[in-house]
Design a protein around this motif. Structure first.
Motif, PDB file in Angstrom:
ATOM      1  N   GLY A 141       0.973  -1.072  -0.242  1.00 62.74           N
ATOM      2  CA  GLY A 141      -0.085   0.308   0.232  1.00 62.74           C
ATOM      3  C   GLY A 141       1.086   0.900   0.153  1.00 62.74           C
ATOM      4  O   GLY A 141       0.758   1.777   1.141  1.00 62.74           O
ATOM      5  N   GLU A 142       1.593   1.590  -1.113  1.00 56.64           N
ATOM      6  CA  GLU A 142       2.325   2.041  -0.883  1.00 56.64           C
ATOM      7  C   GLU A 142       2.432   3.488  -2.159  1.00 56.64           C
ATOM      8  O   GLU A 142       1.521   3.779  -2.720  1.00 56.64           O
ATOM      9  CB  GLU A 142       4.166   1.498  -1.760  1.00 56.64           C
ATOM     10  CG  GLU A 142       5.450   2.791  -0.557  1.00 56.64           C
ATOM     11  CD  GLU A 142       5.242   2.757   0.198  1.00 56.64           C
ATOM     12  OE1 GLU A 142       4.574   2.882   1.950  1.00 56.64           O
ATOM     13  OE2 GLU A 142       5.806   1.316   0.434  1.00 56.64           O
ATOM     14  N   HIS A 143       2.439   4.470  -0.924  1.00 56.17           N
ATOM     15  CA  HIS A 143       1.758   5.956  -2.119  1.00 56.17           C
ATOM     16  C   HIS A 143       0.784   6.277  -2.114  1.00 56.17           C
ATOM     17  O   HIS A 143       0.084   6.892  -3.588  1.00 56.17           O
ATOM     18  CB  HIS A 143       2.771   6.229  -2.933  1.00 56.17           C
ATOM     19  CG  HIS A 143       4.335   6.514  -3.288  1.00 56.17           C
ATOM     20  ND1 HIS A 143       4.386   8.299  -2.548  1.00 56.17           N
ATOM     21  CD2 HIS A 143       5.414   6.313  -3.395  1.00 56.17           C
ATOM     22  CE1 HIS A 143       6.140   8.244  -2.698  1.00 56.17           C
ATOM     23  NE2 HIS A 143       6.442   7.102  -2.934  1.00 56.17           N
ATOM     24  N   MET A 165      -0.071   7.760   7.376  1.00 57.73           N
ATOM     25  CA  MET A 165       0.949   5.890   7.508  1.00 57.73           C
ATOM     26  C   MET A 165       2.067   5.958   8.665  1.00 57.73           C
ATOM     27  O   MET A 165       1.973   5.463   9.072  1.00 57.73           O
ATOM     28  CB  MET A 165       1.480   5.307   6.284  1.00 57.73           C
ATOM     29  CG  MET A 165       1.424   4.001   6.421  1.00 57.73           C
ATOM     30  SD  MET A 165       2.095   3.121   5.215  1.00 57.73           S
ATOM     31  CE  MET A 165       2.682   3.834   4.431  1.00 57.73           C
ATOM     32  N   ASP A 172      -0.979   6.594   1.335  1.00 58.86           N
ATOM     33  CA  ASP A 172      -1.709   7.439   2.093  1.00 58.86           C
ATOM     34  C   ASP A 172      -2.562   8.552   2.122  1.00 58.86           C
ATOM     35  O   ASP A 172      -2.807   9.030   3.309  1.00 58.86           O
ATOM     36  CB  ASP A 172      -0.590   7.298   3.300  1.00 58.86           C
ATOM     37  CG  ASP A 172       0.573   7.254   2.821  1.00 58.86           C
ATOM     38  OD1 ASP A 172       0.792   8.397   1.957  1.00 58.86           O
ATOM     39  OD2 ASP A 172       0.709   8.285   4.292  1.00 58.86           O
ATOM     40  N   TYR A 173      -2.404   9.232   1.269  1.00 57.91           N
ATOM     41  CA  TYR A 173      -2.035  10.737   1.103  1.00 57.91           C
ATOM     42  C   TYR A 173      -3.729  10.355  -0.468  1.00 57.91           C
ATOM     43  O   TYR A 173      -3.775  11.328  -0.936  1.00 57.91           O
ATOM     44  CB  TYR A 173      -1.312  11.880   0.313  1.00 57.91           C
ATOM     45  CG  TYR A 173      -0.391  10.974  -0.796  1.00 57.91           C
ATOM     46  CD1 TYR A 173      -0.319  11.467  -2.108  1.00 57.91           C
ATOM     47  CD2 TYR A 173       1.175  10.500  -0.482  1.00 57.91           C
ATOM     48  CE1 TYR A 173       0.473  10.943  -3.604  1.00 57.91           C
ATOM     49  CE2 TYR A 173       1.800   9.952  -1.407  1.00 57.91           C
ATOM     50  CZ  TYR A 173       1.682   9.801  -2.645  1.00 57.91           C
ATOM     51  OH  TYR A 173       2.352   9.326  -3.793  1.00 57.91           O
ATOM     52  N   CYS A 179       4.068  14.868   2.984  1.00 59.53           N
ATOM     53  CA  CYS A 179       2.840  13.057   3.872  1.00 59.53           C
ATOM     54  C   CYS A 179       2.217  13.403   4.261  1.00 59.53           C
ATOM     55  O   CYS A 179       0.911  14.054   4.937  1.00 59.53           O
ATOM     56  CB  CYS A 179       4.121  12.972   4.381  1.00 59.53           C
ATOM     57  SG  CYS A 179       3.752  13.364   6.700  1.00 59.53           S
ATOM     58  N   GLY A 180       1.829  11.896   4.069  1.00 58.66           N
ATOM     59  CA  GLY A 180       0.257  10.930   4.846  1.00 58.66           C
ATOM     60  C   GLY A 180       0.455  11.073   5.875  1.00 58.66           C
ATOM     61  O   GLY A 180       1.569  10.671   6.640  1.00 58.66           O
ATOM     62  N   GLY A 221       8.609   2.490   1.254  1.00 61.26           N
ATOM     63  CA  GLY A 221       8.480   4.159   2.123  1.00 61.26           C
ATOM     64  C   GLY A 221       8.384   4.603   0.359  1.00 61.26           C
ATOM     65  O   GLY A 221       7.763   4.663  -0.703  1.00 61.26           O
ATOM     66  N   ALA A 222       8.985   5.966   0.472  1.00 59.09           N
ATOM     67  CA  ALA A 222       8.619   6.869  -0.359  1.00 59.09           C
ATOM     68  C   ALA A 222       9.487   6.973  -1.740  1.00 59.09           C
ATOM     69  O   ALA A 222       9.222   7.039  -2.676  1.00 59.09           O
ATOM     70  CB  ALA A 222       9.118   8.048   0.297  1.00 59.09           C
TER      71      ALA A 222
HETATM   72  C1  GLA Z   1       6.664   8.417   3.567  1.00 60.71           C
HETATM   73  C2  GLA Z   1       4.966   9.632   3.462  1.00 60.71           C
HETATM   74  C3  GLA Z   1       4.297   8.293   3.624  1.00 60.71           C
HETATM   75  C4  GLA Z   1       3.941   7.330   3.027  1.00 60.71           C
HETATM   76  C5  GLA Z   1       5.126   6.898   2.268  1.00 60.71           C
HETATM   77  C6  GLA Z   1       4.840   6.664   1.070  1.00 60.71           C
HETATM   78  O1  GLA Z   1       6.966   7.807   3.816  1.00 60.71           O
HETATM   79  O2  GLA Z   1       5.452   9.869   4.895  1.00 60.71           O
HETATM   80  O3  GLA Z   1       3.033   9.179   4.599  1.00 60.71           O
HETATM   81  O4  GLA Z   1       3.287   8.522   1.296  1.00 60.71           O
HETATM   82  O5  GLA Z   1       5.835   7.538   1.888  1.00 60.71           O
HETATM   83  O6  GLA Z   1       4.022   5.394   0.628  1.00 60.71           O
END
Ligand code: GLA
Length: 388
Positions: free
Chosen positions: A34-36, A174, A38-39, A171-172, A336-337
């Motif tokens: 579930g990457e990228h 998560m 959460d926003y 960021c979202g 992650g990002a």
């Molecule tokens: C970073 C952000 C999270 C999320 C991830 C990608 O870690 O802080 O909010 O968006 O990237 O899923």
């Protein structure tokens, strides 16, 4: 657990000429899948890990925050009588200072303190050291100086706001949520549009999760992150005009193909929609102990992050590729990002040694970095530790 921290207790004494009053710990996080999204109002599946950040604290009689870290030389001293603003020269200390500013804005008690941080979470590795230091600082300052600690969900939201507004990364929710709410041996299925969540027990039987550190710092991540977010907003506005949907992750692949012609925006939307479905499919696979399916979902997620979302890079692709080619691996992906940082792999326990050896070898052949591999232990969220 605190054996490795006993020298830090001594160092605190030397630095501040007094004993620490308390110790706190905040974990880093991995995201199973579930990457990228959460926003984008999607569903995500993060978990808190045993690597993280400790903080030792003692109150001061004056209105100063005196911050030290065992990971970065230099003391940052801040007078709480002054306005707290982001200052590049404060480097890592902007995170705790941003939290102090937010506590003050929320009219929560804030007193002078000596604080010493110690992290065993590789910085800039995509395991969320920034969210960890934010949640840690909020939880600690509130526990020490407040009458009660806010609900953990509220702490996560406040710390996300610090990251968005004080640090400037959009960021979202998560990372802060996983670090505040993590539970031992469970992942959190989090609906980022409602914050409804459910703990999914991680019963991996003969398998284990292995973090794959590229040791390549996540350069570019912040600017590209904000750019991806804007592209998703464009995608949603195109789709909502035609279909009325309010959540990009709820768009179907056929809606995206029909209504978005611009190729880059279309790819971003395709990632959001398919990744959200992969989270649901992963939960089903975990519930039925179908590890082959889980491994395949990790591989598909990586492909989508690489080709549609374009947030991977040579080092992440190389380490993921090395992992899937190594003995006992069922699947792997970046987490992650992106643009550096870590990946995650699912590995059959009996092959762990061969797996590690092979990943290190293949990765060294295709990049200038050395791979770091850590079998991943899922732990509780932020908490106070004991001093003895
Ligand atoms: C970073 C952000 C999270 C999320 C991830 C990608 O870690 O802080 O909010 O968006 O990237 O899923």
């Amino acid at each position: 657990m605190l054996n490795d921290i006993s020298s830090t207790i001594d160092l605190f004494q030397q630095l501040y000429s007094e004993s620490a009053r308390a110790i706190y710990f905040a974990p880093g996080r991995v995201n199973l899948i579930g990457e990228h999204i959460d926003y984008n109002g999607g569903k995500v599946l993060p978990a808190a890990i045993s690597l993280g950040i400790y903080a030792l604290i003692s109150p001061r009689q004056d209105r100063k925050l005196v911050l030290n870290s065992l990971n970065v030389p230099g003391t940052v001293e801040f007078n709480l009588e002054n306005e707290i603003v982001y200052d590049k020269k404060n480097l890592w200390a902007n995170y705790p200072l941003g939290v102090a500013a937010a506590l003050r804005q929320a009219n929560l008690p804030l007193e002078g303190a000596n604080i010493l941080f110690q992290s065993n979470l590789p910085h800039g590795s995509g395991l969320s050291s920034s969210a960890a230091i934010e949640v840690l600082t909020w939880f600690m300052l509130q526990s020490e100086f407040g009458s009660s600690v806010d609900e953990r969900e509220k702490i996560a939201l406040q710390c996300q706001k610090v990251e968005n507004e004080f640090i400037g990364v959009h960021c979202g929710i998560m990372d802060q949520f996983a670090i505040a709410m993590g539970k031992k041996d469970s992942a959190i299925l989090l609906d980022t549009s409602t914050l409804e969540h459910e703990y999914i027990p991680l019963e991996l039987n003969n398998y284990c999760l292995v973090i794959l550190n590229t040791n390549k710092k996540r350069t570019l991540a912040d600017s590209k992150y904000n750019e991806r977010r804007e592209q998703c907003e464009i995608a949603l506005s195109l789709l909502s005009k035609k279909t009325g949907i309010q959540n990009l992750c709820e768009a179907t692949v056929s809606q995206i193909e029909k209504y978005i012609s611009e190729p880059v925006i279309r790819k971003r939307a395709l990632h959001a929609s398919t990744e959200n479905q992969r989270v649901l499919d992963t939960c089903a696979a975990l519930r039925s102990h179908d590890f082959i399916a889980f491994g395949n979902l990790l591989n598909e997620s990586h492909r989508s992050l690489k080709e549609n979302y374009e947030v991977s890079g040579h080092e992440l692709d190389s380490i993921v590729d090395a992992a899937v080619k190594s003995p006992g691996c069922l699947g792997a992906r970046m987490i992650g990002a992106g643009f550096g940082g870590c990946g995650l792999s699912l590995v059959e326990k009996q092959y762990l040694d061969d797996f590690s050896r092979n990943v290190k070898k293949l990765y060294a052949e295709s990049t200038e970095y050395k791979a770091g591999l850590y079998p991943c232990t899922i732990s509780d969220g932020v908490h106070k530790s004991t001093l003895v």
